[in-house]
Design a protein around this motif. Sequence first.
Motif, mmCIF file in Angstrom:
data_model
loop_
_atom_site.group_PDB
_atom_site.id
_atom_site.type_symbol
_atom_site.label_atom_id
_atom_site.label_comp_id
_atom_site.label_asym_id
_atom_site.label_seq_id
_atom_site.Cartn_x
_atom_site.Cartn_y
_atom_site.Cartn_z
ATOM 1 N N ILE A 33 40.500 32.229 41.779
ATOM 2 C CA ILE A 33 41.016 31.087 41.014
ATOM 3 C C ILE A 33 39.931 30.025 40.978
ATOM 4 C CG2 ILE A 33 43.433 31.562 41.534
ATOM 5 C CD1 ILE A 33 41.904 28.688 43.297
ATOM 6 N N GLY A 34 40.165 28.989 40.192
ATOM 7 C CA GLY A 34 39.239 27.860 40.130
ATOM 8 C C GLY A 34 40.030 26.572 40.057
ATOM 9 N N ILE A 35 39.459 25.533 40.612
ATOM 10 C CA ILE A 35 40.115 24.233 40.609
ATOM 11 C C ILE A 35 39.602 23.429 39.412
ATOM 12 C CG2 ILE A 35 40.481 22.115 41.959
ATOM 13 C CD1 ILE A 35 41.672 24.731 43.165
ATOM 14 N N GLY A 36 40.489 22.691 38.781
ATOM 15 C CA GLY A 36 40.112 21.837 37.663
ATOM 16 C C GLY A 36 41.344 21.334 36.940
ATOM 17 N N ASP A 37 41.153 20.332 36.090
ATOM 18 C CA ASP A 37 42.275 19.716 35.383
ATOM 19 C C ASP A 37 42.657 20.430 34.094
ATOM 20 O OD1 ASP A 37 42.500 17.749 37.330
ATOM 21 O OD2 ASP A 37 41.120 16.394 36.286
ATOM 22 N N THR A 38 41.760 21.282 33.588
ATOM 23 C CA THR A 38 42.016 21.976 32.325
ATOM 24 C C THR A 38 41.832 23.471 32.512
ATOM 25 O OG1 THR A 38 39.715 21.893 31.595
ATOM 26 C CG2 THR A 38 41.122 19.984 31.018
ATOM 27 N N LEU A 39 42.334 24.239 31.570
ATOM 28 C CA LEU A 39 42.112 25.685 31.607
ATOM 29 C C LEU A 39 40.623 25.980 31.548
ATOM 30 C CD1 LEU A 39 43.141 28.597 31.627
ATOM 31 C CD2 LEU A 39 43.248 28.470 29.121
ATOM 32 N N GLU A 40 39.901 25.301 30.699
ATOM 33 C CA GLU A 40 38.462 25.545 30.576
ATOM 34 C C GLU A 40 37.745 25.336 31.907
ATOM 35 O OE1 GLU A 40 34.668 24.472 27.731
ATOM 36 O OE2 GLU A 40 36.448 23.213 27.614
ATOM 37 N N ALA A 41 38.025 24.253 32.587
ATOM 38 C CA ALA A 41 37.395 23.972 33.885
ATOM 39 C C ALA A 41 37.755 25.050 34.902
ATOM 40 C CB ALA A 41 37.823 22.598 34.390
ATOM 41 N N GLN A 42 39.004 25.489 34.886
ATOM 42 C CA GLN A 42 39.427 26.512 35.839
ATOM 43 C C GLN A 42 38.825 27.870 35.509
ATOM 44 O OE1 GLN A 42 43.451 26.711 37.187
ATOM 45 N NE2 GLN A 42 43.710 24.478 37.194
ATOM 46 N N TRP A 112 47.400 26.280 39.706
ATOM 47 C CA TRP A 112 46.493 27.296 39.196
ATOM 48 C C TRP A 112 46.896 27.711 37.794
ATOM 49 C CZ3 TRP A 112 46.879 31.064 43.927
ATOM 50 C CH2 TRP A 112 46.313 30.449 45.063
ATOM 51 N N LEU A 113 45.925 27.763 36.879
ATOM 52 C CA LEU A 113 46.176 28.160 35.497
ATOM 53 C C LEU A 113 45.656 29.554 35.188
ATOM 54 C CD1 LEU A 113 45.235 24.806 33.704
ATOM 55 C CD2 LEU A 113 47.528 25.634 34.376
ATOM 56 N N ILE A 114 44.748 30.065 36.019
ATOM 57 C CA ILE A 114 44.141 31.370 35.770
ATOM 58 C C ILE A 114 43.808 32.041 37.104
ATOM 59 C CG2 ILE A 114 41.831 30.357 35.532
ATOM 60 C CD1 ILE A 114 41.261 32.641 33.475
ATOM 61 N N GLU A 115 43.894 33.357 37.105
ATOM 62 C CA GLU A 115 43.464 34.163 38.241
ATOM 63 C C GLU A 115 42.854 35.448 37.689
ATOM 64 O OE1 GLU A 115 45.200 35.937 42.470
ATOM 65 O OE2 GLU A 115 46.429 34.585 41.268
ATOM 66 N N ILE A 116 41.705 35.843 38.237
ATOM 67 C CA ILE A 116 41.016 37.060 37.768
ATOM 68 C C ILE A 116 40.672 37.914 38.981
ATOM 69 C CG2 ILE A 116 39.055 38.049 36.532
ATOM 70 C CD1 ILE A 116 38.768 35.396 35.028
ATOM 71 N N GLU A 117 41.034 39.212 38.914
ATOM 72 C CA GLU A 117 40.622 40.172 39.919
ATOM 73 C C GLU A 117 39.709 41.181 39.257
ATOM 74 O OE1 GLU A 117 44.413 41.602 41.260
ATOM 75 O OE2 GLU A 117 44.631 42.951 39.571
ATOM 76 N N ALA A 118 38.828 41.810 40.061
ATOM 77 C CA ALA A 118 37.838 42.698 39.470
ATOM 78 C C ALA A 118 37.520 43.871 40.389
ATOM 79 C CB ALA A 118 36.553 41.923 39.173
ATOM 80 N N ILE A 119 37.034 44.941 39.760
ATOM 81 C CA ILE A 119 36.525 46.109 40.469
ATOM 82 C C ILE A 119 35.103 46.334 39.958
ATOM 83 C CG2 ILE A 119 36.748 48.590 40.885
ATOM 84 C CD1 ILE A 119 39.789 48.228 40.324
ATOM 85 N N ALA A 120 34.175 46.512 40.880
ATOM 86 C CA ALA A 120 32.782 46.784 40.515
ATOM 87 C C ALA A 120 32.334 48.061 41.220
ATOM 88 C CB ALA A 120 31.884 45.617 40.931
#
Length: 123
Positions: A33-42, A112-120
């Motif tokens: 996740i990312g912290i921020g006031d907008t979706l773009e910042a997050q 939280w507005l977004i969360e991303i998980e990944a496999i590499a």
Amino acid sequence: MIEKEYIDPSEGFSQTVLVKTGDFTTLYISGQIGIGDTLEAQVIATFQNLEQQLRKCNATFKDVVKMNTYIVNFNPETDLPIFRKIRNEFLGNENYPASTLVGVSVLGNKDWLIEIEAIAVME
């Protein structure tokens, strides 16, 4: 033989699990996740956090083969262009990983507005 290494363990989970099998290493990166006031910042902060986890394992976004993205109250007309623009800044414009994007009503924290998980996968 399978070897596992737990990167940045926390209470109840690890940020990344590195799994070595033969000549290949697979990274399973927990939802970032990312912290921020907008979706773009997050979105920017979330991709920065993903990049940090990849670097800890000597990987890059070129090694990512699968991403799952969750966006709160997803609106394709406004949110998708923001997400794609920032994703392209981090991943480039070709050879994208297999991806899923899901709109959700809430994540693990109401801010939280977004969360991303990944496999590499790496050799």
